[in-house]
Structure formats: structure tokens, C-alpha cells
Design an enzyme around this catalytic site. Structure first.
Site, PDB file in Angstrom:
ATOM      1  N   ASP A  18      36.896  31.967  44.629  1.00  0.00           N
ATOM      2  CA  ASP A  18      37.291  33.333  44.331  1.00  0.00           C
ATOM      3  C   ASP A  18      36.940  34.205  45.535  1.00  0.00           C
ATOM      4  OD1 ASP A  18      38.225  35.474  42.799  1.00  0.00           O
ATOM      5  OD2 ASP A  18      36.239  35.913  42.014  1.00  0.00           O
ATOM      6  N   ASP A  20      36.561  38.237  45.405  1.00  0.00           N
ATOM      7  CA  ASP A  20      35.629  39.298  45.020  1.00  0.00           C
ATOM      8  C   ASP A  20      34.463  38.716  44.235  1.00  0.00           C
ATOM      9  OD1 ASP A  20      37.076  41.615  46.035  1.00  0.00           O
ATOM     10  OD2 ASP A  20      38.559  41.155  44.499  1.00  0.00           O
ATOM     11  N   ASP A 214      32.388  33.607  40.514  1.00  0.00           N
ATOM     12  CA  ASP A 214      31.284  34.454  40.036  1.00  0.00           C
ATOM     13  C   ASP A 214      31.431  34.845  38.579  1.00  0.00           C
ATOM     14  OD1 ASP A 214      33.521  36.253  40.765  1.00  0.00           O
ATOM     15  OD2 ASP A 214      32.105  37.843  40.230  1.00  0.00           O
TER      16      ASP A 214
END
Length: 275
Positions: A18, A20, A214
Site C-alpha cells: 500500500d 498511504d 497498514d
């Protein structure tokens, strides 16, 4: 928690990650992300950055990442806009769509051979924009009511901004769904379709590809359902406390991608994972 044991694959590891919360936080680099990417690049490792953000083109995202200190080639970036355009091309080549979104989505749709129109389109495609208009949403509702199929790039209900959270595609999709009674097909994470299209883009296979994210509710579950081992980093949304709320778990949790530096050939040899 006890981490799951993963045997080193005889084939070198590929990486999906990922953006961000893993490499950057808003417009700032996460410490160590540049060295992690540099190590993958020096090793000629196979990797791709996967983002649900459909607003920007790959070229735009590369420029934005370079401004933070990360140099990632365009072909190493995969967005929900690209995955959506590819999905529609595979479903109905040369079709038509009414699109709500920014240049990242409209460019991907054009490159997939689609005609963008509000006259009896095959699909209504909802992406993200900073300027959702009542007129566009009304048009989408009327077209779906008349028979156009409803597709959305990603299910995220909100997105970040300097001023705070903003409504994202998932929230606007819920509005349209309420008005039409038609549930959209979401292409982006956590749909495994997004992950598999990203793996195909770099010629990777789930058995020797690692998903780094995250968020438990998008990255980890998408990796899990795509057959990949997963690594959760503590630099974004999910924490060890929230992990316990889910019936599934990541293969390993670490503080940040910086923990993988020096271990990219065998990521599960990280000396001190969070668990």
C-alpha cells in the site's frame, strides 16, 4: 500473538505494498521507506505499489512520491482506477460509461478503449473527486435506474485531507445505492480482483508475493483472500489492539517497512517483529 511460520519460497519474493500509511503519510515520507525501496530497486526485486486512490494517474503519483523523496517508476504503481478500467475492458470491450471522477480514472477508461458518455452508457463508474456535484450524482441515479450497471473504484467511506476527513467513493456509492436500490461492484481493495490484477501487471504469483499494508480491513484481508502472506505495519491505521478485533490476522506485524531493510530476500527473518 504467535506469528505464523512461513517457509522461504525457492522463487525470490515479490512485493505488493500500500502507499498511504506504508510509504508515505499524507505528503510526508515514512522514515526508512526510501531505503526500503532503494534496496528493492538495487536487488532488481519485483514490486508494485497498490493504492485505492483513483484520483491521480501513475505519472502524477510518481511525481507526488518523488516530492517526498521516493523514486518509484510509473510501471511500479497500480491504482483502483487502472484495475477498474481493466475489469470493464475484460467484461465488455469497447463499452461506454458515465464516469464520476478525476483524471486518473478518466484517463484509465480512455486508455482501456471506453467511450465516456451520459447517453445510455453500459456502466456508471463512480470514482473519487474533491468536487462531487449534485448534478453528476443525479445523472448517475437516473442512468442506473434506466439500466446502466453500477461499478465503483473503491469502497473507502472517507479520505484524508489537510483539513480533515472527506467523503470518498464508498460514502457517495451508499447515497446512490439508497436512491436506486442497486448495489455497486467495488473493484478496489479489499476485492482480491485488485490484488490479482496488480500481480499480473508485474508477472508475480501469490505463492511468493508478500502484501504489506497498514489496514486490516483492506490490505490484510485483500492479501489473505488472494492467497498471499501479509505484513501489517504500525505506521498507518491499524494497531495491535485493533488486530484483536478481527477473526483473521496478518502473517507478521512490524513497526514499519524500515524493519525489512536488509531482509528483503527473506522478509520473515526480521529480527524483532512486533509479534
Amino acid at each position: 500473538m504467535v506469528p505464523v511460520t512461513v517457509t522461504q519460497s525457492p522463487t525470490p519474493w515479490s512485493y505488493l505494498m500500500d502507499m498511504d500509511g506504508v510509504l508515505v503519510h499524507e505528503e510526508h515520507i515514512i522514515p526508512g521507506a526510501d531505503k526500503f525501496i532503494a534496496e528493492l530497486t538495487a536487488r532488481d526485486a519485483n514490486f508494485i505499489v497498490v493504492t485505492n486512490n483513483p484520483i491521480y494517474t501513475r505519472r502524477d503519483l510518481r511525481a507526488r512520491l518523488r516530492a517526498t523523496g521516493l523514486d518509484i517508476p510509473e510501471e511500479r504503481i497500480w491504482t483502483s482506477a487502472l484495475a477498474t478500467a481493466q475489469f470493464l475492458h475484460n467484461q465488455r470491450p469497447g463499452g461506454s460509461a458515465f464516469v464520476i471522477g478525476e483524471v486518473g480514472l478518466t484517463t484509465a477508461m480512455h486508455e482501456a478503449g471506453y467511450v465516456l458518455t451520459d447517453r445510455n452508457p453500459d456502466y456508471v463508474v463512480l470514482g473519487e473527486t474533491r468536487n462531487y456535484s449534485f448534478e453528476q450524482i443525479t445523472t448517475a441515479i437516473r442512468l442506473i435506474g434506466a439500466g446502466s450497471r453500477f461499478v465503483a473504484t473503491n469502497p473507502d467511506p472517507t479520505g484524508p485531507s489537510r483539513a480533515g476527513v472527506l467523503p470518498a467513493a464508498g460514502a457517495v456509492a451508499a447515497l446512490i445505492e439508497k436512491a436506486t436500490g442497486r448495489t455497486p461492484y467495488f473493484v478496489g481493495k479489499p476485492n482480491p480482483l485488485m490484488m490479482r490484477s496488480a500481480m499480473r501487471a508485474i508477472g508475480a504469483h501469490s505463492e511468493n508475493t508478500l502484501m504489506i499494508g497498514d489496514r486490516m480491513d483492506t490490505d490484510v484481508i485483500a492479501g489473505l483472500e488472494s492467497g498471499m502472506p501479509t505484513v501489517l505495519v504500525m505506521t498507518g491505521i491499524s494497531t495491535l489492539e485493533t488486530v484483536a478485533q478481527y477473526p483473521f490476522r496478518p502473517t507478521m506485524a512490524i513497526n514499519s517497512v524500515a524493519d525489512l531493510i536488509g531482509n528483503t530476500e527473506d522478509p520473515f527473518k526480521v529480527i524483532a517483529p512486533v509479534w
